[in-house]
Design a protein around this motif. Structure first.
Motif, PDB file in Angstrom:
ATOM      1  N   GLY A  19       0.834  -1.208   0.000  1.00  0.00           N
ATOM      2  CA  GLY A  19       0.000   0.000   0.000  1.00  0.00           C
ATOM      3  C   GLY A  19       0.861   1.248   0.000  1.00  0.00           C
ATOM      4  N   GLY A  44       1.455   3.825   4.228  1.00  0.00           N
ATOM      5  CA  GLY A  44       2.589   3.151   3.599  1.00  0.00           C
ATOM      6  C   GLY A  44       3.658   4.101   3.108  1.00  0.00           C
ATOM      7  N   ARG A  86      -1.795  -2.188  -5.332  1.00  0.00           N
ATOM      8  CA  ARG A  86      -2.778  -2.839  -6.209  1.00  0.00           C
ATOM      9  C   ARG A  86      -3.246  -1.928  -7.345  1.00  0.00           C
ATOM     10  N   TYR A 119     -12.409   4.663  -0.786  1.00  0.00           N
ATOM     11  CA  TYR A 119     -11.018   4.359  -0.449  1.00  0.00           C
ATOM     12  C   TYR A 119     -10.171   4.424  -1.712  1.00  0.00           C
ATOM     13  N   THR A 176      -0.127  -4.228  -8.659  1.00  0.00           N
ATOM     14  CA  THR A 176       0.392  -5.473  -8.090  1.00  0.00           C
ATOM     15  C   THR A 176      -0.295  -5.733  -6.757  1.00  0.00           C
ATOM     16  N   GLU A 177      -1.056  -6.806  -6.717  1.00  0.00           N
ATOM     17  CA  GLU A 177      -1.861  -7.096  -5.524  1.00  0.00           C
ATOM     18  C   GLU A 177      -1.161  -8.113  -4.634  1.00  0.00           C
ATOM     19  N   GLY A 224      -4.702   0.098   4.033  1.00  0.00           N
ATOM     20  CA  GLY A 224      -5.833   0.965   4.354  1.00  0.00           C
ATOM     21  C   GLY A 224      -6.813   0.293   5.309  1.00  0.00           C
ATOM     22  N   GLY A 225      -7.681   1.112   5.889  1.00  0.00           N
ATOM     23  CA  GLY A 225      -8.622   0.616   6.895  1.00  0.00           C
ATOM     24  C   GLY A 225      -9.585  -0.429   6.353  1.00  0.00           C
ATOM     25  N   PHE A 261      -6.793  -8.425   4.300  1.00  0.00           N
ATOM     26  CA  PHE A 261      -5.550  -9.150   3.998  1.00  0.00           C
ATOM     27  C   PHE A 261      -5.212 -10.111   5.141  1.00  0.00           C
ATOM     28  N   HIS A 314     -13.479   7.339   5.877  1.00  0.00           N
ATOM     29  CA  HIS A 314     -12.441   7.301   6.917  1.00  0.00           C
ATOM     30  C   HIS A 314     -12.459   5.978   7.676  1.00  0.00           C
ATOM     31  N   PRO A 370      -4.768   3.123   9.453  1.00  0.00           N
ATOM     32  CA  PRO A 370      -5.758   3.370  10.518  1.00  0.00           C
ATOM     33  C   PRO A 370      -6.412   2.120  11.067  1.00  0.00           C
ATOM     34  N   LEU A 414      -3.599  12.958   8.876  1.00  0.00           N
ATOM     35  CA  LEU A 414      -2.383  13.327   9.611  1.00  0.00           C
ATOM     36  C   LEU A 414      -2.127  12.357  10.774  1.00  0.00           C
TER      37      LEU A 414
HETATM   38  C1  LIG Z   1     -13.224  11.507  -0.939  1.00  0.00           C
HETATM   39  C2  LIG Z   1     -12.327  11.473   0.250  1.00  0.00           C
HETATM   40  C3  LIG Z   1     -11.957  12.649   0.871  1.00  0.00           C
HETATM   41  C4  LIG Z   1     -11.128  12.621   1.998  1.00  0.00           C
HETATM   42  N1  LIG Z   1     -10.718  13.790   2.565  1.00  0.00           N
HETATM   43  C5  LIG Z   1      -9.876  13.764   3.621  1.00  0.00           C
HETATM   44  C6  LIG Z   1      -9.365  14.965   4.167  1.00  0.00           C
HETATM   45  O1  LIG Z   1      -9.664  16.043   3.700  1.00  0.00           O
HETATM   46  N2  LIG Z   1      -8.519  14.879   5.209  1.00  0.00           N
HETATM   47  C7  LIG Z   1      -8.162  13.682   5.753  1.00  0.00           C
HETATM   48  O2  LIG Z   1      -7.420  13.679   6.727  1.00  0.00           O
HETATM   49  N3  LIG Z   1      -8.617  12.537   5.245  1.00  0.00           N
HETATM   50  C8  LIG Z   1      -9.451  12.539   4.182  1.00  0.00           C
HETATM   51  N4  LIG Z   1      -9.879  11.376   3.640  1.00  0.00           N
HETATM   52  C9  LIG Z   1      -9.411  10.121   4.224  1.00  0.00           C
HETATM   53  C10 LIG Z   1      -7.975   9.870   3.843  1.00  0.00           C
HETATM   54  O3  LIG Z   1      -7.789  10.142   2.483  1.00  0.00           O
HETATM   55  C11 LIG Z   1      -7.640   8.427   4.147  1.00  0.00           C
HETATM   56  O4  LIG Z   1      -7.983   8.141   5.475  1.00  0.00           O
HETATM   57  C12 LIG Z   1      -6.179   8.146   3.975  1.00  0.00           C
HETATM   58  O5  LIG Z   1      -5.700   8.674   2.773  1.00  0.00           O
HETATM   59  C13 LIG Z   1      -5.988   6.653   4.053  1.00  0.00           C
HETATM   60  O6  LIG Z   1      -4.629   6.325   3.962  1.00  0.00           O
HETATM   61  P1  LIG Z   1      -4.196   4.805   4.117  1.00  0.00           P
HETATM   62  O7  LIG Z   1      -2.753   4.745   3.876  1.00  0.00           O
HETATM   63  O8  LIG Z   1      -4.709   4.270   5.389  1.00  0.00           O
HETATM   64  O9  LIG Z   1      -5.026   4.001   3.032  1.00  0.00           O
HETATM   65  P2  LIG Z   1      -5.169   4.209   1.471  1.00  0.00           P
HETATM   66  O10 LIG Z   1      -4.889   5.576   1.071  1.00  0.00           O
HETATM   67  O11 LIG Z   1      -6.489   3.613   1.106  1.00  0.00           O
HETATM   68  O12 LIG Z   1      -3.992   3.319   0.896  1.00  0.00           O
HETATM   69  C14 LIG Z   1      -3.996   1.941   0.910  1.00  0.00           C
HETATM   70  C15 LIG Z   1      -3.504   1.471  -0.437  1.00  0.00           C
HETATM   71  O13 LIG Z   1      -3.319   0.059  -0.350  1.00  0.00           O
HETATM   72  C16 LIG Z   1      -3.650  -0.509  -1.572  1.00  0.00           C
HETATM   73  N5  LIG Z   1      -3.971  -1.928  -1.340  1.00  0.00           N
HETATM   74  C17 LIG Z   1      -5.028  -2.444  -0.691  1.00  0.00           C
HETATM   75  N6  LIG Z   1      -4.946  -3.784  -0.669  1.00  0.00           N
HETATM   76  C18 LIG Z   1      -3.797  -4.112  -1.318  1.00  0.00           C
HETATM   77  C19 LIG Z   1      -3.162  -5.344  -1.624  1.00  0.00           C
HETATM   78  N7  LIG Z   1      -3.674  -6.517  -1.248  1.00  0.00           N
HETATM   79  N8  LIG Z   1      -1.992  -5.308  -2.311  1.00  0.00           N
HETATM   80  C20 LIG Z   1      -1.446  -4.126  -2.696  1.00  0.00           C
HETATM   81  N9  LIG Z   1      -2.012  -2.934  -2.433  1.00  0.00           N
HETATM   82  C21 LIG Z   1      -3.159  -2.936  -1.743  1.00  0.00           C
HETATM   83  C22 LIG Z   1      -4.825   0.315  -2.062  1.00  0.00           C
HETATM   84  O14 LIG Z   1      -4.947   0.241  -3.462  1.00  0.00           O
HETATM   85  C23 LIG Z   1      -4.478   1.706  -1.568  1.00  0.00           C
HETATM   86  O15 LIG Z   1      -3.877   2.494  -2.558  1.00  0.00           O
HETATM   87  C24 LIG Z   1     -10.684  11.380   2.514  1.00  0.00           C
HETATM   88  C25 LIG Z   1     -11.043  10.189   1.871  1.00  0.00           C
HETATM   89  C26 LIG Z   1     -11.854  10.226   0.749  1.00  0.00           C
HETATM   90  C27 LIG Z   1     -12.204   8.935   0.092  1.00  0.00           C
END
Ligand SMILES: Cc1cc2nc3c(=O)[nH]c(=O)nc-3n(C[C@H](O)[C@H](O)[C@H](O)COP(=O)(O)OP(=O)(O)OC[C@H]3O[C@@H](n4cnc5c(N)ncnc54)[C@H](O)[C@@H]3O)c2cc1C
Lengths: 196, 515
Positions: free
Chosen positions: B25, B30, B49, B87, B213-214, B257-258, B264, B451, B484, B497
């Protein structure tokens, strides 16, 4: 035909209770009632993910939901039904399966709900009345199908430049669209499909 | 090693990678962790992915962009349709389509996590230096008034009239032109997503990013992950194209991601050992209210949430009973097609609303959900349960009522709650009855859920939690989680953040484990 609101609602609620189970079982069982839909496809209609029957249900749904009016073209004229087929082709298999089953069910549920005819055979007004009743029914399989179709139909319709002037949207600042890779892959299949 | 980003077109043969750290991720979790390790001289490989895009790919067309960067192309729901799961599915994760609101975790929430869930090493003082660095690196600042669109101006005006506390929302932006296409990916690289901040730095420090790549199967020897097997996906069809990537890493970090990380872990059989996997999940369901004004609002331009109301962030109680609050209240921003998808009505009534596009505004709240959800597997299919009842329902109703009050206070002629019955009001006196009549049920609203949190929560006890204070999965030697899903609850503000600050802590532990 437009039955009174109350009885219709009661029947819809009953149907909704079946939930996902009904979609899974009922939808699959209804597939054998598939005759004749292929011949209803208009030139340019090329279902890839959906069967001709499922595609006809989507098209009838879009036709009722988004008719032409004034400067606005109809959803069908803009190919929204074909775009929904594209989305179903791109969707994960479980979601696609749910939707296909749901469409099978939608086509025949009108009969149980006292509309006297299959969904695709109803007039546009009755179809819209049925869609509205479904959307307002208690949560359940059919309600979810109607909800998802409505969301997709409006999303894809108002994503089209042809609708923007009518709603006062001045459009993106980036001049040239850049479709996702899935579009080219889907369109290659459509081309093959229409060639065959 | 030379850093690079490879997509399905470039991965021409099966790949075997050996490295110090493999990160699954490339989102806020990540990428933040990966850059710290890469810049500390560790050999880092990312598996992602989704696809790798640049600003040239962000064409500001809603359906094109949903297909490129949104998980489930923006249409994924929870199991019973209660929420729409939003997401990321691209290099940079959800930060590529987020709004860039950048709040530090409120100290009261960190204290709550310490007191109720026994978290250590993640307190205000522990995170402060990380927040300082992140805010610097992401150019977090308060937007100047010229970035307030009319909806944000009205939100501020209304809060003043009603005596509700609010403040400018800290923004991760640099050189924003106010196009309004934040959710479609920033075509100007102005939004400081992971794509333009941490990831280029990580690649410059030698990290390799395998896009499309998953990550699938962990091969374990005792408590140690020895190999991770991944499949390369054809971005056109979304299906495996036959190529594989196998990674042998000293440490493996799950940052999917959450919504992704708990799944996984479930698919890799961790539930049998750690019953908390997939439990205790949150997602901040977002009730939104639409409003028709006499004046032009043009909500689809400029910064989505420049100014926000935090007056109701914490729920207040009247003795044992819920009184009010438990959410943030913001101006809403939707581009026309997405707005059309969530507006109530059909046929002529829906069209009548859309022709008022320029005069449509609205408010939105992220509910600090208190009723826990869960994620489980049904065969290989992930099933997400998100309850709308109990304390969540009370908060949703209160948010609807406050949104309506605010919108009517600043001149809305009609407020629409967006339910399938299309409940509308025109006067403040109608709010209570209307909100009481709303059925807070799946399928009656579109509650976005952007979120996700929980599902692999942090704690000391392997019977009730999944990772320890060092982010390591209980009972493993080298498997960590940095997103998260480790949060014990939602953070009560937008989470990006907080995710990044936690990832900084995780990076230090991963680095120490390599020593
Ligand atoms: C429309 C929208 C607006 C938002 N606005 C805000 C905001 O203004 N402020 C804020 O703080 N938060 C906001 N958020 C929330 C914030 O964007 C997310 O909480 C944060 O970006 C999540 O980060 P993450 O690393 O946890 O997960 P993600 O950003 O979801 O990253 C996880 C990554 O893992 C990849 N993945 C999943 N499974 C696999 C696998 N098996 N193999 C390989 N890769 C995989 C996914 O493709 C993804 O790219 C918003 C979310 C959305 C959808």
């Amino acid at each position: 035909m437009k039955p009174s609101a109350d009885p219709r609602r009661r029947r819809l609620l009953k149907l909704g209770l079946g939930g996902a189970l009904a979609v899974a079982a009922g939808g699959t069982a209804l597939r054998w009632l598939a005759g004749g839909y292929g011949s209803q496809l208009a030139p340019g209609d090329t279902p890839i993910a959906l069967s001709p029957k499922e595609f006809a249900v989507v098209k009838a749904f879009v036709d009722a939901l988004i008719p032409a009016s004034g400067a606005f073209p109809s959803g069908v004229a803009l190919g929204v039904h074909q775009r929904i087929d594209e989305e179903m082709w791109s969707a994960a298999a479980p979601m696609r399966g749910d939707m296909k089953n749901g469409l099978q069910l939608l086509e025949h549920a009108t009969l149980l709900d006292g509309f006297g005819s299959r969904f695709t055979a109803l007039g546009a007004e009755a179809r819209l009345a049925y869609i509205e009743a479904l959307l307002r029914a208690r949560p359940g399989a059919l309600q979810q199908v109607a909800f998802a179709l409505k969301e997709m139909a409006y999303l894809f319709y108002y994503a089209r430049t042809e609708t923007w002037k009518g709603i006062g949207y001045d459009g993106p600042f980036v001049a040239i669209p850049k479709p996702p890779d899935s579009r080219a892959a889907y369109q290659a299949l459509v081309r093959q499909g229409s060639a065959s | 090693m030379t850093g690079r980003v490879l997509g399905y077109r470039e991965i021409a043969a099966d790949v075997v990678e050996q490295c110090d750290v493999c990160v699954i991720g490339t989102g806020c979790g990540g990428a933040t962790l990966g850059v710290r390790l890469a810049e500390a001289g560790k050999d880092v490989v990312f598996l992602e992915r989704g696809g790798a895009y640049t600003k040239e790919d962000f064409d500001q067309r809603e359906d094109n962009m949903l297909a490129k960067v949104d998980g489930g192309r923006g249409l994924d729901m929870s199991d019973d349709g209660s929420v729409q799961r939003l997401y990321g599915n691209n290099v940079g994760g959800a930060s590529v389509h987020y709004w860039a609101d950048s709040y530090r975790t409120p100290p009261d929430r960190l204290a709550h996590w310490a007191q109720e869930y026994g978290l250590t090493g993640h307190g205000e003082a522990d995170l402060a230096p990380h927040f300082d660095a992140l805010e610097r690196d992401l150019s977090v600042h308060e937007a100047e008034p010229r970035y307030y669109n009319r909806m944000n101006q009205l939100l501020k005006l209304g809060a003043g009239r009603l005596g509700w506390r609010g403040a400018p929302v800290p923004q991760a932006r640099k050189g924003c032109i106010g196009s309004g296409y934040c959710q479609q990916g920033c075509a100007y690289d102005a939004k400081q997503s992971q794509l333009v901040t941490h990831l280029p730095r990580a690649v410059a420090a030698g990290a390799r990013v395998y896009a499309d790549t998953e990550a699938r199967a962990l091969e374990m020897t005792g408590g140690k992950v020895s190999t991770l097997a991944a499949a390369v996906l054809d971005r056109g069809t979304g299906m495996p194209n036959g190529r594989s990537v196998r990674v042998q890493a000293k440490a493996l970090v799950l940052a999917a991601g959450g919504y992704g990380s708990p799944v996984f872990l479930l698919r890799n059989g961790f539930k049998a050992r750690l019953p908390a996997v997939g439990e205790h999940t949150y997602c901040n369901p977002c009730p939104m209210t639409h409003a028709i004004f006499d004046e032009e609002i043009v909500m689809f331009r400029n910064i989505p949430a420049a100014w926000g109301i935090d007056h109701f962030r914490l729920a207040t109680m009247d003795g044992d009973r819920y009184a009010e609050g438990g959410y943030l209240l913001m101006a809403n921003q939707l581009q026309p097609a997405e707005l059309a998808a969530v507006l109530p009505g059909t046929g002529a009534s829906h069209r009548a609303l859309m022709t008022k596009l320029r005069k449509l505004g609205g408010a939105i709240s992220w509910i600090d959900d208190v009723e826990e959800g869960s994620v489980s597997l049904d065969g290989d299919r992930a099933r997400y349960q998100v309850p709308l009842g109990g304390g969540n329902e009370l908060r949703i109703r209160d948010a609807f009522a406050k949104q309506a009050r605010l919108l009517l206070t600043v001149g809305a002629k009609e407020v629409l709650f967006g339910d399938q019955r299309d409940t509308r009001i025109t006067k403040v006196g109608e709010i209570e009855r209307a909100v009481r009549s709303l059925a807070i049920a799946p399928g009656n609203f579109v509650f976005a859920a952007p979120h996700p949190a929980g599902g692999a929560r942090m704690g000391a006890d392997a019977r009730t939690s999944v990772v320890g204070m060092d982010h390591r999965v209980h009972g493993t030697d080298n498997l960590f989680v940095a997103d998260p899903s480790v949060f014990p609850t939602a953070p009560s503000v937008d989470p990006s953040l907080t995710i990044m600050a936690f990832a900084c802590v995780a990076a230090a532990h991963v680095k120490a484990s390599l020593a």
